[in-house]
Design a protein around this motif. Structure first.
Motif: not given
Length: 159
Positions: A77-89
């Motif tokens: 949200v603050l500026g990083s251009s990468i959001y690529d993550i594996i997690y459990r939901i």
């Protein structure tokens, strides 16, 4: 707050791919759209899922994964251009977690609004399959896939 045109919203909501569209404004994240595909993997009605996400974005995330996800989300949200993550939901009607791979893409709209398109892929079966393999077997499969032609079994151009 940005308002989608009715036909846009309907098109996004009817998407069979699990996705959500969020707006980042005034230090908050607001859920605009959740697709049919996302409702399906979360076992939820659209309005219920949207309300849950607006109240506690990470409430359905495994407790061990929450801090990592919250940190990456804040950076995004603050500026990083990468959001690529594996997690459990977990789905809203279960205590059983599944693995999801989430990728996001931000867009700044003409009015200055910032929205994020988040895509969710259930990778539980992939993770289970990999965990059943020994490390040597997994490495061998990956190497074979990269260096051998699938049809002929001969070395390919990567060899």
């Amino acid at each position: 707050m940005y308002q989608f045109k009715e036909e846009e919203r309907i098109a996004y909501e009817s998407n069979p791919i699990a996705m959500a569209i969020y707006e980042f404004a005034d230090g908050e994240v607001r859920t605009h759209v959740v697709s049919d595909g996302f409702c399906r993997i979360m076992h939820a009605e659209r309005e219920t899922l949207r309300d849950i996400l607006d109240r506690d974005m990470f409430g359905l995330v495994h407790p061990e994964d929450r801090p990592r996800l919250m940190k990456l989300g804040e950076e995004y949200v603050l500026g990083s251009s990468i959001y690529d993550i594996i997690y459990r939901i977990r789905p809203i009607d279960s205590q059983e977690y599944f693995y999801v791979h989430t990728k996001a893409y931000k867009k700044v709209l003409d009015d200055g609004s910032i929205i994020g398109f988040f895509y969710y892929i259930d990778i539980t079966n992939t993770v289970r399959g990999i965990s059943l393999m020994s490390q040597d077997e997994f490495y061998s499969v990956q190497t074979d896939f990269f260096y051998k032609d699938e049809i002929t079994g001969l070395p390919n151009s990567n060899y």
